[in-house]
Scaffold this motif. Structure first.
Motif, PDB file in Angstrom:
ATOM      1  N   ASP A   1      25.989  19.265 -51.074  1.00 15.01           N
ATOM      2  CA  ASP A   1      26.105  19.994 -49.815  1.00 15.01           C
ATOM      3  C   ASP A   1      26.905  19.198 -48.796  1.00 15.01           C
TER       4      ASP A   1
ATOM      5  N   VAL B   1      12.212  27.279 -57.438  1.00 16.86           N
ATOM      6  CA  VAL B   1      11.454  26.080 -57.085  1.00 16.86           C
ATOM      7  C   VAL B   1      10.611  26.302 -55.831  1.00 16.86           C
ATOM      8  N   THR B   2      11.096  27.128 -54.922  1.00 17.32           N
ATOM      9  CA  THR B   2      10.336  27.363 -53.691  1.00 17.32           C
ATOM     10  C   THR B   2       8.941  27.900 -54.020  1.00 17.32           C
TER      11      THR B   2
ATOM     12  N   ARG C   1      27.755  24.455 -49.563  1.00 17.81           N
ATOM     13  CA  ARG C   1      28.177  23.682 -50.728  1.00 17.81           C
ATOM     14  C   ARG C   1      29.580  23.124 -50.500  1.00 17.81           C
TER      15      ARG C   1
ATOM     16  N   ASP D   1      13.361  25.108 -40.215  1.00 15.09           N
ATOM     17  CA  ASP D   1      14.400  25.289 -41.224  1.00 15.09           C
ATOM     18  C   ASP D   1      14.297  24.095 -42.162  1.00 15.09           C
ATOM     19  N   THR D   2      14.046  24.366 -43.439  1.00  7.77           N
ATOM     20  CA  THR D   2      13.709  23.301 -44.380  1.00  7.77           C
ATOM     21  C   THR D   2      14.788  23.154 -45.436  1.00  7.77           C
ATOM     22  N   TRP D   3      15.443  21.995 -45.472  1.00  8.44           N
ATOM     23  CA  TRP D   3      16.475  21.773 -46.490  1.00  8.44           C
ATOM     24  C   TRP D   3      15.893  20.990 -47.660  1.00  8.44           C
ATOM     25  N   TRP D   4      16.107  21.499 -48.840  1.00 10.09           N
ATOM     26  CA  TRP D   4      15.741  20.790 -50.067  1.00 10.09           C
ATOM     27  C   TRP D   4      16.340  21.525 -51.249  1.00 10.09           C
ATOM     28  N   GLN D   5      16.082  21.064 -52.459  1.00  7.24           N
ATOM     29  CA  GLN D   5      16.691  21.620 -53.673  1.00  7.24           C
ATOM     30  C   GLN D   5      15.694  21.595 -54.830  1.00  7.24           C
ATOM     31  N   THR D   6      16.021  22.365 -55.887  1.00  9.95           N
ATOM     32  CA  THR D   6      15.232  22.278 -57.110  1.00  9.95           C
ATOM     33  C   THR D   6      15.108  20.804 -57.518  1.00  9.95           C
TER      34      THR D   6
ATOM     35  N   VAL E   1      14.305  28.798 -45.783  1.00  5.85           N
ATOM     36  CA  VAL E   1      14.795  27.958 -46.880  1.00  5.85           C
ATOM     37  C   VAL E   1      15.791  28.718 -47.734  1.00  5.85           C
ATOM     38  N   GLY E   2      16.718  27.986 -48.339  1.00  5.21           N
ATOM     39  CA  GLY E   2      17.584  28.573 -49.360  1.00  5.21           C
ATOM     40  C   GLY E   2      19.053  28.535 -49.026  1.00  5.21           C
ATOM     41  N   GLU E   3      19.364  28.656 -47.764  1.00  2.00           N
ATOM     42  CA  GLU E   3      20.748  28.646 -47.306  1.00  2.00           C
ATOM     43  C   GLU E   3      20.744  28.148 -45.873  1.00  2.00           C
ATOM     44  N   PRO E   4      21.927  27.773 -45.370  1.00  7.27           N
ATOM     45  CA  PRO E   4      21.967  27.489 -43.941  1.00  7.27           C
ATOM     46  C   PRO E   4      21.551  28.752 -43.186  1.00  7.27           C
TER      47      PRO E   4
ATOM     48  N   LEU F   1      23.270  21.644 -41.907  1.00  4.23           N
ATOM     49  CA  LEU F   1      23.796  21.864 -43.257  1.00  4.23           C
ATOM     50  C   LEU F   1      24.996  22.792 -43.193  1.00  4.23           C
TER      51      LEU F   1
ATOM     52  N   LYS G   1      21.250  33.713 -52.749  1.00  6.84           N
ATOM     53  CA  LYS G   1      22.318  32.920 -52.139  1.00  6.84           C
ATOM     54  C   LYS G   1      23.661  33.636 -52.323  1.00  6.84           C
TER      55      LYS G   1
HETATM   56  C1  6R9 Z   1      14.887  25.148 -52.172  1.00  8.21           C
HETATM   57  C2  6R9 Z   1      16.139  25.722 -52.784  1.00  8.21           C
HETATM   58  C3  6R9 Z   1      19.385  24.298 -53.273  1.00  8.21           C
HETATM   59  C4  6R9 Z   1      20.589  24.541 -52.381  1.00  8.21           C
HETATM   60  C5  6R9 Z   1      20.916  23.370 -51.498  1.00  8.21           C
HETATM   61  C6  6R9 Z   1      21.641  24.061 -50.360  1.00  8.21           C
HETATM   62  C7  6R9 Z   1      20.880  25.351 -50.188  1.00  8.21           C
HETATM   63  C8  6R9 Z   1      18.473  25.246 -49.434  1.00  8.21           C
HETATM   64  C9  6R9 Z   1      18.720  25.077 -47.276  1.00  8.21           C
HETATM   65  C10 6R9 Z   1      19.995  25.103 -47.868  1.00  8.21           C
HETATM   66  C11 6R9 Z   1      20.987  24.897 -45.796  1.00  8.21           C
HETATM   67  C12 6R9 Z   1      18.642  24.975 -45.844  1.00  8.21           C
HETATM   68  N1  6R9 Z   1      19.801  25.222 -49.208  1.00  8.21           N
HETATM   69  N2  6R9 Z   1      17.803  25.177 -48.270  1.00  8.21           N
HETATM   70  N3  6R9 Z   1      21.120  25.014 -47.137  1.00  8.21           N
HETATM   71  N4  6R9 Z   1      19.807  24.883 -45.167  1.00  8.21           N
HETATM   72  N5  6R9 Z   1      17.471  24.976 -45.190  1.00  8.21           N
HETATM   73  O1  6R9 Z   1      16.746  26.617 -52.228  1.00  8.21           O
HETATM   74  O2  6R9 Z   1      16.509  25.153 -53.967  1.00  8.21           O
HETATM   75  O3  6R9 Z   1      17.610  26.990 -55.305  1.00  8.21           O
HETATM   76  O4  6R9 Z   1      17.858  24.536 -55.925  1.00  8.21           O
HETATM   77  O5  6R9 Z   1      19.012  25.504 -53.934  1.00  8.21           O
HETATM   78  O6  6R9 Z   1      20.313  25.618 -51.475  1.00  8.21           O
HETATM   79  O7  6R9 Z   1      22.956  24.333 -50.709  1.00  8.21           O
HETATM   80  O8  6R9 Z   1      21.707  22.423 -52.175  1.00  8.21           O
HETATM   81  P1  6R9 Z   1      17.742  25.566 -54.880  1.00  8.21           P
END
Ligand code: 6R9
Length: 666
Positions: A510, A320-321, A525, A421-426, A396-399, A522, A619
């Protein structure tokens, strides 16, 4: 950072926060944001009237019919701007060409072997129109699904936009997935056409995409045509009537293709995510709301100056990124991007820094797993290149562990650049929690605050908001424009997965905590949360404590069953270049964790390993480490990037390991 005396603080919380971080980074002196956003006024205005805020942002898109409705919220289903019509490809391309920016570069593309292409917005319009006409010629109609299984080549973005142009729904499957994974995703949404390539470059050799694709469609009930891009020149078999070369079909088409007028709520794409259990979920994203949030977050969080910046998101478009921050966000904003086919350490560990210097990259967006790899390889690689063009760094992607954050800022950013540091999800479609670089005081390891127009909070087991400071489950308590519109063909699973845990709240899966300033941290999980003698501890904080030791590049911890403490912490540690993982270092690291956060968080055992098991998007897969530590059958490994890593860890773990399995004296 604080000490063990903080350990008791959050004992009543659903997840205890132990790590204390005192470092603060206001926007650097001399950072003059292009956006002009230097304070919290935008957040406040958005909070006063979130719907008006988002309507305002939506009006920055080009609509065929302007919307009059903003939000229709029938939980858990939201419709945004529903009576408006627009076309995503027009917003990403035509309007920039019409505004006189046809000569602006959309993509500086660089292939793994070093070949390059430069594509302007005017050229992109031609390419997309021809590809759209080719899809029409293959019988693709509005609403049909098109599967895309390509390497990181321009044709990938072109095919996505071609689908958008004619109102077809794209479903991109990451080019590293197997035939089986591709088959499953094609069948679930009954794709009619598959777009693939002969093969993909992979670290100097090739991966046979077409062969995988053949296997995937062999027993497909829905695929009628396969369109094949020639990338490596590999010998492949083409099936008569079904398979077509891109270079035969596409360039011969007209470069004019009228865009379909789509409803704001019409589907733009499906993207499958393979959670921890069960079959992959087809996440549904619609057009108007998604584009609104994708473009707003891209320009505000990266402080985009579309005329001068060279922005680079180093993710793969298969995730998604890449959808939101290589294709839709940057193009909707008329940005110039770098698109890169290869990997960070091929042919050498300085590939990224060579690219940054060559194109004068101004914003870099990558993942903690990459940053930790750069740390492991050593700073001489970035230090050998001129990185002074960089002005914002994203993660992005993990803490992101605080030490990785600091390294990113200091070594890559020269201490000048804000780190976002950007938190989001698919599922969220676009960024949700992130700093604005000219306005937010950042802290290493914190995603800081929900973006303007977004509302998130933290609740306990009963769904009640925990105080500030406090830790628990991260939830989103108000609909947002880019939110998923459901799961393809499975409404019950949509309700069950995201909306059933806490009444009326979107539960992201999360854990998180807020500190005394209200900043979000964050914690990973919630399935990974460890329970040690009644303390609910996050994996993230123990890992960050380990990574704060100068010898450690990367760490994963898990809770394994323990007769006395419920769970005991097992740590898996990758040393930085120049450090040897032995018994002495293991003992030192365990003491270091006790000192940094708390004796209760001290790993009971610690194993050094050259690599950690990761998903194909990077991840860490703690579940597999847990299976190993508890000596169980390995669970589902289809999303695992490299099976050898698990075997190596398993054999060392079970034989007692060379290099430091600690004793259970925590
Ligand atoms: C964009 C993306 C989503 C899961 C999300 C969380 C982890 C993503 C993060 C983060 C801490 C951040 N996550 N960004 N955790 N800080 N800045 O990665 O989407 O592949 O769907 O994963 O990734 O656990 O719930 P996706």
């Amino acid at each position: 950072m604080g000490g063990a005396d903080m350990a008791g603080d959050g004992a009543g919380d659903a997840i205890e926060g132990l790590l204390v971080e005192e470092r603060r980074f206001p926007p650097p002196e001399g950072f003059v944001p292009y956006s002009g956003i230097t304070d919290s006024a935008l957040h406040e205005a958005a909070e006063r009237d979130p719907e008006a805020f988002w309507a305002d942002k939506a009006r920055e898109l080009t609509w065929m019919t302007p919307f009059t409705e903003v939000l229709d919220w029938q939980p858990p289903f939201a419709r945004w701007f529903a009576d408006g019509t627009l076309n995503a490809s027009v917003n990403c391309i035509d309007r920039h060409v019409e505004a006189g920016h046809g000569d602006r570069v959309a993509f500086h593309w660089e292939g793994e072997p070093g070949d390059t292409r430069t594509i302007t917005y005017a050229e992109l319009l031609d390419d997309v129109s021809r590809a759209a006409n080719a899809l029409l010629a293959l019988g693709v109609e509005r609403g049909d699904r098109v599967a895309i299984y390509l390497p990181m080549i321009p044709e990938l973005a072109v095919t996505m936009l071609a689908c958008a142009r004619i109102g077809a729904v794209h479903s991109v499957v990451f080019g590293g997935f197997s035939a089986n994974a591709l088959h499953e995703r094609i069948e679930d949404s009954a794709c009619r056409v598959l777009v693939t390539a002969d093969a993909a470059h992979r670290r100097g050799s090739t991966f046979p995409l077409k062969q995988q694709a053949d296997e995937a469609v062999e027993h497909s009930a829905s695929i009628e045509h396969v369109l094949v891009v020639r990338r490596t020149g590999e010998d492949i078999t083409m099936r008569d009537g079904r398979d077509h070369w891109w270079h035969d079909l596409v360039p011969a088409q007209s470069a004019a293709c009228p865009p379909a007028e789509m409803g704001a709520e019409d589907l733009l794409f499906l993207l499958y995510t393979s959670g921890t259990t069960g079959r992959p979920k087809g996440i549904m994203h619609s057009t108007g709301g998604y584009l609104t949030q994708a473009s707003f977050t891209h320009r505000s969080v990266f402080d985009l100056d579309a005329e001068h910046d060279v922005y680079w998101c180093a993710a793969d478009i298969g995730w998604v990124t890449g959808h939101t921050y290589i294709v839709y966000g940057p193009l909707a904003n008329g940005a110039t991007s770098v698109m890169f086919e290869g990997t960070p350490n091929f042919p050498r560990e300085d590939r990224f820094w060579e690219i940054v210097a060559r194109y004068g990259v101004t914003q870099l967006y990558t993942a903690p797993t990459a940053i930790r790899a750069f740390m492991k390889w050593g700073r001489e690689h970035p230090d050998g290149h001129d990185l002074s063009s960089l002005r914002v760094l994203g993660s992005v992607g993990e803490p992101i562990n605080p030490e990785a954050w600091m390294w990113y800022r200091d070594v890559i950013g020269g201490g000048r650049t804000p780190v976002v540091d950007t938190w989001w999800q698919t599922e969220t479609g676009a960024m949700m929690i992130a700093p604005l670089p000219g306005a937010t005081t950042t802290k290493p390891g914190s995603a800081t605050f929900p973006l303007p127009g977004i509302s998130a909070t933290i609740v306990d087991d009963r769904g009640e908001e925990v105080g500030v400071p406090g830790g628990g489950y991260l939830v989103i308590d108000r609909p947002w424009p880019a939110m998923l519109r459901g799961l393809w063909g499975d409404e019950a699973r949509y309700r069950d997965t995201y909306w059933s845990r806490f009444d009326g709240l979107y539960f992201a899966g999360d854990g998180a905590k807020r500190d005394a300033d209200g900043c979000f941290w964050l914690l990973g999980r919630v399935d990974d949360v460890m329970n040690v003698s009644g303390h609910r501890l996050s994996t993230t904080e123990v890992e960050s404590a380990l990574v704060s030791h100068p010898s450690v590049a990367e760490a994963a911890v898990i809770g394994r069953a323990d007769a006395i403490t419920g769970q005991a912490i097992a740590a898996f540690v990758t040393p930085r270049a120049g450090f040897v993982g032995d018994e002495r270092l293991a003992a030192e690291l365990r003491e270091h964790v006790a000192r940094m956060i708390s004796p209760i968080a001290k790993p009971a055992s610690l194993l050094f390993t050259a690599d950690l098991p990761k998903t194909r998007s990077g991840k860490i897969m703690r579940r597999l480490l847990r299976d190993i530590a508890e000596d169980q059958q390995l669970g589902d490994t289809t999303t695992l990037a490299d099976a050898d890593v698990v075997d190596a860890i398993k054999s060392r773990y079970l034989t007692g390991g060379s290099g430091g399995v600690g004793s259970d004296d925590a």
